[in-house]
Design an enzyme around this catalytic site. Sequence first.
Site, mmCIF file in Angstrom:
data_model
loop_
_atom_site.group_PDB
_atom_site.id
_atom_site.type_symbol
_atom_site.label_atom_id
_atom_site.label_comp_id
_atom_site.label_asym_id
_atom_site.label_seq_id
_atom_site.Cartn_x
_atom_site.Cartn_y
_atom_site.Cartn_z
ATOM 1 N N ASP A 115 -9.444 3.673 2.284
ATOM 2 C CA ASP A 115 -9.453 3.196 3.681
ATOM 3 C C ASP A 115 -10.278 4.119 4.581
ATOM 4 O O ASP A 115 -11.078 3.664 5.386
ATOM 5 C CB ASP A 115 -8.022 3.133 4.242
ATOM 6 C CG ASP A 115 -7.328 1.818 3.896
ATOM 7 O OD1 ASP A 115 -8.024 0.863 3.498
ATOM 8 O OD2 ASP A 115 -6.095 1.756 4.031
ATOM 9 N N ASN A 144 -0.857 0.991 21.287
ATOM 10 C CA ASN A 144 -0.167 0.109 20.345
ATOM 11 C C ASN A 144 0.889 -0.712 21.067
ATOM 12 O O ASN A 144 1.425 -0.310 22.095
ATOM 13 C CB ASN A 144 0.502 0.941 19.234
ATOM 14 C CG ASN A 144 0.832 0.107 18.014
ATOM 15 O OD1 ASN A 144 0.028 -0.725 17.600
ATOM 16 N ND2 ASN A 144 2.003 0.309 17.455
ATOM 17 N N TYR A 148 -12.156 -8.939 9.989
ATOM 18 C CA TYR A 148 -13.421 -9.510 9.495
ATOM 19 C C TYR A 148 -13.429 -11.032 9.444
ATOM 20 O O TYR A 148 -14.446 -11.638 9.122
ATOM 21 C CB TYR A 148 -13.809 -8.915 8.141
ATOM 22 C CG TYR A 148 -12.808 -9.132 7.042
ATOM 23 C CD1 TYR A 148 -11.830 -8.184 6.781
ATOM 24 C CD2 TYR A 148 -12.830 -10.287 6.279
ATOM 25 C CE1 TYR A 148 -10.895 -8.377 5.790
ATOM 26 C CE2 TYR A 148 -11.905 -10.489 5.276
ATOM 27 C CZ TYR A 148 -10.937 -9.533 5.035
ATOM 28 O OH TYR A 148 -10.007 -9.736 4.055
ATOM 29 N N THR A 178 3.884 -1.325 19.959
ATOM 30 C CA THR A 178 5.074 -0.478 19.898
ATOM 31 C C THR A 178 4.635 0.956 20.190
ATOM 32 O O THR A 178 4.055 1.625 19.338
ATOM 33 C CB THR A 178 5.704 -0.543 18.484
ATOM 34 O OG1 THR A 178 5.699 -1.901 18.048
ATOM 35 C CG2 THR A 178 7.105 0.020 18.456
ATOM 36 N N ASN A 211 -4.720 2.324 -2.179
ATOM 37 C CA ASN A 211 -5.240 0.947 -2.237
ATOM 38 C C ASN A 211 -6.134 0.687 -3.442
ATOM 39 O O ASN A 211 -6.585 -0.434 -3.635
ATOM 40 C CB ASN A 211 -5.964 0.564 -0.938
ATOM 41 C CG ASN A 211 -7.241 1.344 -0.727
ATOM 42 O OD1 ASN A 211 -7.550 2.263 -1.476
ATOM 43 N ND2 ASN A 211 -7.986 0.993 0.298
ATOM 44 N N ALA A 258 -1.465 1.182 15.379
ATOM 45 C CA ALA A 258 -0.878 2.424 14.862
ATOM 46 C C ALA A 258 -0.218 2.180 13.508
ATOM 47 O O ALA A 258 0.756 2.824 13.161
ATOM 48 C CB ALA A 258 0.137 2.975 15.864
ATOM 49 N N LYS A 307 0.803 -1.231 0.000
ATOM 50 C CA LYS A 307 0.000 0.000 0.000
ATOM 51 C C LYS A 307 0.835 1.280 0.000
ATOM 52 O O LYS A 307 0.466 2.259 -0.634
ATOM 53 C CB LYS A 307 -0.921 0.021 1.235
ATOM 54 C CG LYS A 307 -2.171 -0.794 1.095
ATOM 55 C CD LYS A 307 -3.093 -0.415 2.233
ATOM 56 C CE LYS A 307 -4.123 -1.452 2.513
ATOM 57 N NZ LYS A 307 -4.994 -1.049 3.624
#
Length: 273
Positions: free
Chosen positions: A102, A150, A218, A152, A87, A127, A66
Amino acid sequence: MLKTFAVIGDPIHHSMSPNIHNAAFRELGMESTYIAYRVPTDQLEEGIESLKRIGISGFNVTIPHKTSVMKFLDKTDQNCSLVGAANTITNYSGTLKGYNTDMDGFLAPIIRKGIGVAGRSVMLLGAGGAARAIVAGFARQGAASITIANRTVEKARKLCVFAERLGMRAVAASLASVPSPSEYDFIVNSTSIGMAGQETPVDTSQIRSDSVVYDIVYAPMKTSLIAGAKRRGAMIIFGYEMLLGQAALAFEIWHGRKAPYDAMKRALLGAGT
Ligand code: ATR
C-alpha cells in the site's frame, strides 16, 4: 510450470486484479493464472487452508482481510509491521510470507513524476487502513505536516499520534469542517467518498494550481474532487495509478522480474489487451 495466484476478499466480483495480472502473464508469455476468490469475513482460516491445498503460489488480500490475515502468516516484511496489515502473500511449500505494498504503491506515481514531498504539507481525508499506509509513506518521504480529516474524528486523532511518532506535525479534523485546501501542498482522499458519485467535502474552488490532488478512488476515475482539481489546474494523480503501482510491486515480489506496466495499464483502462 503452471502457477496459480489469487485475490481474496468480500466483495470481490468488482476486482480488477485478475485482468491486470492475467494481461501481464499474456504479455510475457508466462504460464500462470490469477483468479478472484470470495472469502467471507468469518471464513478466512478455511479460505487460506484451501488456497494452500491447491498449492497457490501467492495471493493478494483486500477488504475485509488485510489486518486479520496477519495472524495466519509465518513471516512478514517491515512494511507489514509498520502498517499492521498485509496485502500481498507468497507461499513457498506452505510457508506464508506477507508484504504490504500500500505504502510503496501509493508513493510510486509521486516518485515516478518526480514530485517533491520533503518539507511539504498534506491534507488527508480518511483514517482507515489505506490512510495509515499513506501517513507512513508521507513520513518516509519527509513531509513536514499532515492534517487528517475523518468522519469519525477519534480515528483521525489516533492516526495523528502515529504520524507524530513518525516525525510529522499532525492535526485531526472532522469531515464536516474540512480546512481550506489552499493551505496544503498535497490533498489526498483515502475515503470511499466519490465511489458512488458523492460530492467531496473539500471546497475545490480553493485548491491552488501548484498543489497535488490525489484520489485513491479509481471507480469512477473522475471523482468530484478530481474534477474540481482539474478546473483549478492542479496536478492530479488518479486512483488507478496507485492500483497499478501495487499490482506491479506484487508482480515483482512473486515473479522476481520487472512488471510489464504498460500492458497492465491497458488492461485496467480497457484500451484493449
Ligand atoms: P481502507 O482499507 O480502504 O482504508 P477502511 O479501513 O474501512 O478501508 O477505511 C475507510 C475510510 O473511509 C475511513 O476513514 C471511513 O471513515 P470512518 O473512520 O468514519 O468510518 C471512511 N468512509 C467510508 N465511508 C464513508 C462515507 N460514506 N463518508 C465519509 N467517510 C467514509
